[in-house]
Design an enzyme around this catalytic site. Sequence first.
Site, short mmCIF file in Angstrom:
data_model
loop_
_atom_site.label_atom_id
_atom_site.label_comp_id
_atom_site.label_asym_id
_atom_site.label_seq_id
_atom_site.Cartn_x
_atom_site.Cartn_y
_atom_site.Cartn_z
N LYS A 142 -23.15 1.64 -17.46
CA LYS A 142 -24.43 1.01 -17.13
C LYS A 142 -24.18 -0.48 -16.92
O LYS A 142 -24.08 -1.26 -17.86
CB LYS A 142 -25.47 1.18 -18.23
N GLU A 189 -28.63 -4.51 -14.44
CA GLU A 189 -29.49 -4.12 -13.32
C GLU A 189 -29.56 -5.19 -12.25
O GLU A 189 -29.99 -4.93 -11.12
CB GLU A 189 -30.90 -3.80 -13.83
N GLY A 199 -22.31 -8.71 -23.98
CA GLY A 199 -23.60 -9.33 -23.71
C GLY A 199 -24.06 -10.19 -24.87
O GLY A 199 -23.25 -10.71 -25.64
N GLY A 200 -25.37 -10.32 -25.02
CA GLY A 200 -25.94 -11.22 -25.99
C GLY A 200 -25.93 -10.68 -27.41
O GLY A 200 -25.88 -9.47 -27.65
N THR A 227 -28.91 -8.25 -28.48
CA THR A 227 -28.73 -6.89 -27.97
C THR A 227 -27.59 -6.19 -28.69
O THR A 227 -27.67 -4.99 -28.99
CB THR A 227 -28.45 -6.92 -26.46
N GLY A 228 -26.53 -6.92 -29.00
CA GLY A 228 -25.42 -6.33 -29.73
C GLY A 228 -25.83 -5.81 -31.09
O GLY A 228 -25.40 -4.74 -31.52
N CYS A 268 -19.00 -16.51 -21.17
CA CYS A 268 -19.09 -16.36 -22.63
C CYS A 268 -18.13 -17.29 -23.35
O CYS A 268 -18.40 -17.71 -24.48
CB CYS A 268 -18.83 -14.91 -23.03
N GLU A 296 -26.46 -20.54 -27.90
CA GLU A 296 -25.92 -20.47 -26.54
C GLU A 296 -26.99 -20.84 -25.52
O GLU A 296 -28.12 -20.36 -25.60
CB GLU A 296 -25.44 -19.06 -26.23
#
Length: 502
Positions: A173, A176, A226-227, A230-231, A282, A382
């Site tokens: 995935k 998007e 990712g962020g 979300t992690g 990152c 960040e």
Amino acid sequence: MPSLYIDGAWREAETGATRDITHPGDRSVIATVSEGGSADAQAAIAAARHAFDHGPWPTTPTPQRAAVLARVADLLEAERDDVARLEALDTGKRFVEAQLDMDDIVAVFRHFASLVQGEAGRVIDTGMPGISSRVVHEPVGVCALITPWNYPLLQTAWKVAPALAAGNTFVLKPSELTPQTSIWLMDALERAGLPAGVANLVLGTGQEVGSVLTGHPDVDLVSFTGGLATGKAIMASAAGTVKRVALELGGKNPNIIFADADLPAAIDNALTAVFLDSGQVCSAGTRLIVEENIHDEVVDELVRRAEAIRLGSSFDDDAETGPLISDEHRHKVHAYVTDAVAEGAVLRTGGTIPGGDLAQGSYFPPTILDGCTTSMRCVQDESFGPVLTVETFSGATRDEAEDAAVALANDTIYGLTGAVWTENAGRAERVAGRLRHGTIWINDYHPYVPQAEWGGMKQSGIGRELGSAGLHEYVETKHIWHNTRPAKAGWFADPSDNHEGN
């Protein structure tokens, strides 16, 4: 065109939904793709599960799996500029940067194609006659691979290449916002001879698709870049089925400059560290930690150089950096700078949304915030944009100066990367050894090779990508004990063995 790839076939989303993909440089629509949902994610998981449990890929000989990866590398070399153009259109990064990304991706596929062929496990010497004791590596199973928008195909390659090399199946995935090179990769894998069901692609949002992948009982591993927020949510979701997770969650990365550094080189690299790809990296060196007695010289020159950086679109030959990924993201970066100034940071340059020709895209200028301290949110959080914060340190002795620099650099919940600039080799090694970050550069910033591990400490993530550890994330370790001279253990008495009195 249908842009979900499930069980070896291209298909539209179950709901028929689509999404327009826009170029951040001018907001033009560059593609329309299928927008997957829960049903599509479940179909892809079922295909990957069947391909793992019943298909040939997990037991395909290692040289044949490696050959598929090598063919993908060959295809990307042949189609490099076409794929780089898709990447530049999706992300807004300069075309030349996208071309360099393609070269890195080729190297990643070749690295894992070579590495996996040396993974033969090991034999244990038990000291016991008739015993064969082996430790072997087997694929984990079905992998959910969730990738970000800043380096779409590169971050995908870091996951897909080792997953396939180890014999896994997967559902990918991508973000998007940037799906086009993932679509290309599925086609390339098919052309390279990968069996149906091994690779599956579902486009869509994290809420609709990602949540299904991370919580589904038929998924054995989740790898996410990712962020942090979300992690954490992915860890919680994966905990329900105790599936393995590999997380790369970004960083707030210190770049330390001592007074004895080669200052022209340190200053030039500090610009690259933070402003490459408009800071949407990152590992960006967003925290400049500079010795107090050279602060003015260093920061004044950084301001001068930053103001000369030319912004422009992906295919503008005069541009040195491009736009942010979206207007929404630019709004977040702008608010970050505004809040930093309210906290007491001194805005030295940048910080305002540009007008003129740049108003047609999601541009934000290189920005420098001086007078920062670790108590400020702008130092701890960040921005994921072209924003540099400046902190200073000092010490009456060598040890005091090093202690002060290390204390500042480690004062963060993150631990992805860091750098130290000094002409004193002993100091460089001492400081590098004390920094709690996964990658440390000495007198350099940003380079990496696929042969070396990548990943963070603390809340920058769990696990490693690249290197040999990057392959081991996707394998299970099994111990096989074979007694070639089986006999009764004799631990418990067997009455039938007692023939006394007969």
